[in-house]
Design an enzyme around this catalytic site. Structure first.
Site, PDB file in Angstrom:
ATOM      1  N   GLU A   1       7.655 -22.212   8.348  1.00 47.61           N
ATOM      2  CA  GLU A   1       7.480 -21.539   9.735  1.00 47.61           C
ATOM      3  C   GLU A   1       8.530 -21.784  10.589  1.00 47.61           C
ATOM      4  OE1 GLU A   1       3.785 -21.165  11.409  1.00 47.61           O
ATOM      5  OE2 GLU A   1       2.689 -20.288   9.853  1.00 47.61           O
TER       6      GLU A   1
ATOM      7  N   GLU B   1       0.651  -1.290   0.105  1.00 44.27           N
ATOM      8  CA  GLU B   1      -0.163   0.175  -0.086  1.00 44.27           C
ATOM      9  C   GLU B   1       0.760   1.276   0.129  1.00 44.27           C
ATOM     10  OE1 GLU B   1      -3.194   0.123  -0.613  1.00 44.27           O
ATOM     11  OE2 GLU B   1      -3.975  -1.518   0.082  1.00 44.27           O
TER      12      GLU B   1
END
Length: 304
Positions: A118, A87
């Site tokens: 992970e 953004e």
């Protein structure tokens, strides 16, 4: 870890006593309970504002000296980092290199779960190396539980590099808070669905990321007042917004503001610099490039 003793579980993994009968409730009660639980999130973030301020000041200092801001995480936490970084260019007109995001498993993990990635404590540092991460940069490690090996390993690597490190987690005294220089820990309590940290923890992380990127880029000069003066008008809605911004910043009427935007090649930054200094489009764009896109700085350059 003894999973039978909830006191030994991280807060984000514990069962929420307010929602133990969730699966037997009608829709209205499910939604009401979720809304009730969400009310605590903004308050939890409010309690860690001093740490957010410290983080923003550190980021601003590094970026003013040529550094970049990196987010890193896994699962929901990683996806939130990708969203915030994506953004920044359209909102503030900055280079995509200035704010970057790394997610375990690569960008495929943005739309498909890649949980196994992970657990690799070395992979985070390797992924940072691949981006050319260096001492002048900033790393924000995002991990709701605060113990994700990939993210903790990345923060440890960044700290060893001499970079400024920040942790965003919802569990105090977790491994990532030991690793990072500044820890932001909004404690939102157990989730509506036990362990589903895309809910309250994810909302808290999103609020903190909003503050980090927005406050940093405001401080760096990419906003005038509360106006998105560096917006890149790449569609009709954004072009209309750019015209309104030029009108507000210059006092021009709509027709004159549209003409100024046309003359600038649809670059409101250049339009404002040209109007304030009487410069040509070439001069305005050269000054903006030298000023890293900051309108006020480019204006001062041309007025000297």
């Amino acid at each position: 870890m003894n999973s039978e003793n909830p006191d030994l579980l991280p807060i984000t993994e514990q069962e929420n006593l307010n929602t133990t009968h969730l699966s037997s409730l009608p829709t209205r009660e499910i939604v009401r309970l979720m809304n009730h639980e969400d009310r605590s999130v903004a308050s939890a973030v409010g309690l860690v504002v001093p740490e957010i301020v410290k983080a923003v000041d550190g980021i601003v200092s590094r970026l003013q000296n040529g550094g970049r801001l990196f987010y890193i995480g896994t699962g929901t936490s990683g996806r939130l980092g990708v969203l915030d970084a994506a953004e920044c260019p359209p909102t503030f007109g900055v280079s995509p290199d200035l704010v970057q995001a790394i997610i375990a498993g690569g960008y495929e993990a943005c739309y498909r779960a890649v949980e196994a990635s992970e657990d690799d404590a070395d992979a985070g540092g390797t992924d940072l190396q691949a981006r050319g991460f260096a001492a002048q940069d900033v790393l924000v490690g995002i991990a709701a539980s605060g113990r994700t090996p990939y993210t903790v390993g990345a923060v440890n690597y960044a700290r060893q590099c001499g970079a400024f490190t920040i942790a965003i987690t919802c569990v105090p005294y977790s491994p990532i808070t030991d690793a990072a220089e500044v820890s932001i820990v909004p404690v939102v309590g157990p989730e509506v669905i036990a362990g589903s940290t895309r809910l309250k923890a994810g909302t808290a992380q999103k609020l903190v990321l909003n503050m980090l990127s927005t406050a940093t880029l405001v401080r760096l000069g990419y906003v005038s007042g509360n106006r998105m003066t560096n917006v890149l008008p790449r569609n009709s809605k954004l072009r209309a917004r750019a015209i309104r911004i030029i009108m507000a910043e210059s006092g021009l009427d709509e027709e004159s503001a549209r003409a100024a935007l046309d003359k600038s090649g649809d670059d409101p930054r250049a339009a404002l610099v040209m109007m304030r200094t009487g410069s040509s489009i070439e001069e305005a764009k050269a000054a903006l490039e030298a000023a890293n896109g900051v309108i006020e700085r480019a204006t001062l350059m041309l007025r000297k």
